[in-house]
Motif scaffolding. Structure first.
Motif, PDB file in Angstrom:
ATOM      1  N   TRP A 261       0.916  -1.171  -0.110  1.00  0.00           N
ATOM      2  CA  TRP A 261       0.230   0.117  -0.032  1.00  0.00           C
ATOM      3  C   TRP A 261       0.990   1.240  -0.120  1.00  0.00           C
ATOM      4  O   TRP A 261       1.757   1.598   1.053  1.00  0.00           O
ATOM      5  N   VAL A 262       0.509   1.914  -1.233  1.00  0.00           N
ATOM      6  CA  VAL A 262       1.501   3.192  -1.314  1.00  0.00           C
ATOM      7  C   VAL A 262       0.424   4.211  -0.815  1.00  0.00           C
ATOM      8  O   VAL A 262      -0.595   4.209  -1.032  1.00  0.00           O
ATOM      9  N   THR A 263       1.025   5.261  -0.204  1.00  0.00           N
ATOM     10  CA  THR A 263       0.119   6.415   0.263  1.00  0.00           C
ATOM     11  C   THR A 263       0.800   7.958  -0.051  1.00  0.00           C
ATOM     12  O   THR A 263       1.938   7.929  -0.276  1.00  0.00           O
ATOM     13  N   GLY A 264      -0.072   8.872  -0.636  1.00  0.00           N
ATOM     14  CA  GLY A 264       0.182  10.061  -1.075  1.00  0.00           C
ATOM     15  C   GLY A 264       0.992  10.845   0.057  1.00  0.00           C
ATOM     16  O   GLY A 264       2.105  11.618  -0.312  1.00  0.00           O
ATOM     17  N   GLY A 265       0.512  10.965   1.214  1.00  0.00           N
ATOM     18  CA  GLY A 265       0.930  11.708   2.250  1.00  0.00           C
ATOM     19  C   GLY A 265       2.347  11.363   2.661  1.00  0.00           C
ATOM     20  O   GLY A 265       3.255  12.415   2.496  1.00  0.00           O
ATOM     21  N   GLU A 266       2.819  10.161   2.935  1.00  0.00           N
ATOM     22  CA  GLU A 266       3.967   9.792   3.024  1.00  0.00           C
ATOM     23  C   GLU A 266       5.014   9.927   2.055  1.00  0.00           C
ATOM     24  O   GLU A 266       6.027  10.498   2.219  1.00  0.00           O
ATOM     25  N   SER A 267       4.441   9.764   0.858  1.00  0.00           N
ATOM     26  CA  SER A 267       5.159  10.079  -0.235  1.00  0.00           C
ATOM     27  C   SER A 267       5.834  11.371  -0.474  1.00  0.00           C
ATOM     28  O   SER A 267       6.859  11.950  -0.657  1.00  0.00           O
ATOM     29  N   CYS A 268       4.630  12.434  -0.348  1.00  0.00           N
ATOM     30  CA  CYS A 268       5.022  13.736  -0.210  1.00  0.00           C
ATOM     31  C   CYS A 268       5.960  14.314   0.858  1.00  0.00           C
ATOM     32  O   CYS A 268       6.763  14.985   0.787  1.00  0.00           O
ATOM     33  N   GLU A 269       5.644  13.804   2.038  1.00  0.00           N
ATOM     34  CA  GLU A 269       6.656  13.762   3.061  1.00  0.00           C
ATOM     35  C   GLU A 269       8.019  13.505   3.055  1.00  0.00           C
ATOM     36  O   GLU A 269       8.990  14.176   3.306  1.00  0.00           O
ATOM     37  N   LEU A 270       8.370  12.290   2.486  1.00  0.00           N
ATOM     38  CA  LEU A 270       9.606  11.886   2.163  1.00  0.00           C
ATOM     39  C   LEU A 270      10.061  12.849   1.247  1.00  0.00           C
ATOM     40  O   LEU A 270      11.317  13.013   1.112  1.00  0.00           O
ATOM     41  N   ALA A 271       9.507  13.244   0.161  1.00  0.00           N
ATOM     42  CA  ALA A 271      10.010  14.284  -1.054  1.00  0.00           C
ATOM     43  C   ALA A 271      10.250  15.371  -0.176  1.00  0.00           C
ATOM     44  O   ALA A 271      11.328  16.050  -0.393  1.00  0.00           O
ATOM     45  N   LEU A 272       9.663  15.912   0.831  1.00  0.00           N
ATOM     46  CA  LEU A 272      10.127  17.354   1.623  1.00  0.00           C
ATOM     47  C   LEU A 272      11.434  16.806   2.450  1.00  0.00           C
ATOM     48  O   LEU A 272      12.383  17.764   2.466  1.00  0.00           O
ATOM     49  N   ALA A 273      11.411  15.788   3.048  1.00  0.00           N
ATOM     50  CA  ALA A 273      12.632  15.415   3.659  1.00  0.00           C
ATOM     51  C   ALA A 273      13.940  15.248   2.735  1.00  0.00           C
ATOM     52  O   ALA A 273      15.075  15.622   3.126  1.00  0.00           O
ATOM     53  N   LEU A 274      13.676  14.660   1.528  1.00  0.00           N
ATOM     54  CA  LEU A 274      14.683  14.581   0.320  1.00  0.00           C
ATOM     55  C   LEU A 274      15.254  15.965   0.178  1.00  0.00           C
ATOM     56  O   LEU A 274      16.315  16.419  -0.055  1.00  0.00           O
ATOM     57  N   TRP A 275      14.286  16.845   0.016  1.00  0.00           N
ATOM     58  CA  TRP A 275      14.522  18.332  -0.250  1.00  0.00           C
ATOM     59  C   TRP A 275      15.355  19.035   0.810  1.00  0.00           C
ATOM     60  O   TRP A 275      16.411  19.606   0.368  1.00  0.00           O
ATOM     61  N   VAL A 276      14.967  18.785   1.984  1.00  0.00           N
ATOM     62  CA  VAL A 276      15.582  19.312   3.174  1.00  0.00           C
ATOM     63  C   VAL A 276      17.233  18.694   3.101  1.00  0.00           C
ATOM     64  O   VAL A 276      17.998  19.501   3.424  1.00  0.00           O
ATOM     65  N   MET A 277      17.445  17.356   2.647  1.00  0.00           N
ATOM     66  CA  MET A 277      18.814  16.916   2.568  1.00  0.00           C
ATOM     67  C   MET A 277      19.494  17.417   1.260  1.00  0.00           C
ATOM     68  O   MET A 277      20.697  17.039   1.185  1.00  0.00           O
ATOM     69  N   GLY A 278      18.973  18.365   0.556  1.00  0.00           N
ATOM     70  CA  GLY A 278      19.597  18.625  -0.728  1.00  0.00           C
ATOM     71  C   GLY A 278      19.341  17.908  -1.883  1.00  0.00           C
ATOM     72  O   GLY A 278      20.153  17.982  -2.965  1.00  0.00           O
ATOM     73  N   GLU A 279      18.591  16.793  -1.736  1.00  0.00           N
ATOM     74  CA  GLU A 279      18.407  16.013  -2.830  1.00  0.00           C
ATOM     75  C   GLU A 279      16.814  16.218  -3.801  1.00  0.00           C
ATOM     76  O   GLU A 279      16.065  15.521  -3.616  1.00  0.00           O
ATOM     77  N   SER A 280      17.018  17.380  -4.241  1.00  0.00           N
ATOM     78  CA  SER A 280      15.894  17.753  -5.193  1.00  0.00           C
ATOM     79  C   SER A 280      15.419  16.727  -6.221  1.00  0.00           C
ATOM     80  O   SER A 280      14.316  16.490  -6.494  1.00  0.00           O
ATOM     81  N   ASP A 281      16.308  16.093  -6.955  1.00  0.00           N
ATOM     82  CA  ASP A 281      16.160  15.308  -7.982  1.00  0.00           C
ATOM     83  C   ASP A 281      15.449  14.041  -7.521  1.00  0.00           C
ATOM     84  O   ASP A 281      14.361  13.777  -8.107  1.00  0.00           O
TER      85      ASP A 281
END
Length: 357
Positions: A261-281
């Motif tokens: 089961w994949v979820t939109g909220g968790e996916s978007c929050e992971l994307a935010l965490a990656l952005w925080v780390m400087g991993e925009s790609d």
């Protein structure tokens, strides 16, 4: 209704066009009640954390008046001890459906208030909301344990639940830093809050045994990074270690192992965490991977079961899922308020994570 020209800053290739962004913002606005409440969807419940996240998304979209009404709802309906109930039917303050008092739900108002100020520059708003933020933080810190972690909640009868959740405590870590930023802005230093934030950050980084074991939930994987408690090489190691367990290529992020089961909220929050780390790609790739969750009308399905009888599940379009996507897009697009809140750029110094751990 939001117009495409008002949401051009939310354009992200493969994720949102200006028209799609406007449609999503309008859909979130349609969920908001006249009194400012933002339930998951009309007829369902409101919880204070997701209500605040949706309000932050409206600010990121330039809908500042609507966001302010959401914060006014919180100020009007705060309990005397500084808390809010965990759930209200359709945002009706007279109909709480869960009278538990969850600490991370209560703390998150500080993130929203600081975000709104950074988005608007409205000093008077901060002055009006300061008593609300102060009372909420004091409620939360009364449940801080000797090891620094924050107890999960108070039961409806007032009994404290001292067990701590890593995701909740990580969210509280971000909220405390925002509360300290507000206090600093008002020239009302809160040294006890600083000590509490430092102790909480140390517990998150160095003492996993102080938290309930929820390691099969993806939120426990990325939230210490998203909440600002873990950074640098330690954050990179943490995300890399869990990547293959939680990320489903082309579909998004699992909510909980081993469920398909994949979820939109968790996916978007992971994307935010990656952005925080400087991993925009990598963040962009995650956001692009969940476009199958976009529904007619601009909202997003909460999740998708990708094995067996494949289906969207649960069958709901939640304001907070749309809100999390708008915030992630705003961060990647350089929205000043959103980047400042999640990067720590406008938060107090001296409370940064152990970047070399």
């Amino acid at each position: 209704m939001s117009l495409p020209e008002r949401t051009e800053h939310l354009v992200l290739p493969g994720v949102l066009t200006a028209g799609e962004a406007a449609e999503t913002v309008a859909a979130v606005l349609a969920v908001q009640c006249d009194d400012g409440a933002i339930p998951w969807f009309r007829g369902h419940h409101l919880d204070p954390w997701d209500h605040t996240e949706a309000a932050m998304a409206l600010d990121a979209a330039g809908e500042h008046a609507a966001a302010e009404r959401a914060y006014e709802w919180l100020a009007r309906n705060q309990n005397e001890d500084g808390s809010w109930y965990a759930a209200y039917h359709d945002g009706d303050p007279q109909q709480p459906t869960d009278r538990g008092l969850e600490t991370n739900f209560c703390a998150y108002v500080a993130v929203g208030v600081w975000h709104h100020y950074l988005a608007t520059g409205d000093d008077a708003f901060v002055d009006r909301m300061w008593p609300t933020v102060f009372a909420a933080v004091e409620f939360v810190l009364r449940l801080q344990q000797p090891g620094g972690q924050i107890g999960w909640k108070r039961e409806a009868d007032g009994t404290p639940v001292t067990d701590a959740l890593l995701t909740g405590s990580s969210s509280i870590h971000q909220a405390l830093r925002c509360a300290l930023a507000i206090a600093e802005f008002r020239e009302e230093p809160q040294p006890d809050w600083e000590l509490a934030t430092g102790a909480l950050g140390h517990a998150i980084r160095s003492h996993p045994e102080r938290f309930l074991d929820k390691s099969h939930y993806s939120m426990d994987w990325y939230y210490p990074v998203l909440g600002g408690a873990i950074g640098g090489p330690a954050a990179q190691r943490r995300i890399d270690e869990g990547w293959e367990r939680f990320v489903v290529p082309g579909l998004g992020v699992r909510c909980v192992l081993p469920n398909p089961w994949v979820t939109g909220g968790e996916s978007c929050e992971l994307a935010l965490a990656l952005w925080v780390m400087g991993e925009s790609d990598r963040a962009l790739e995650i956001l692009q991977s969940i476009q199958h969750l976009r529904a007619e009308g601009g909202m997003y399905w909460t999740g998708y079961v990708f094995e067996g009888d494949r289906a969207f599940w649960p069958e709901e379009h939640t304001a907070w899922t749309a809100g999390s996507l708008l915030l992630a897009v705003a961060a990647l697009g350089g929205d000043e308020a959103t980047t400042a809140v999640f990067s720590g750029e406008r938060l107090p110094k001296g409370l940064e994570p152990d970047c070399c751990g």
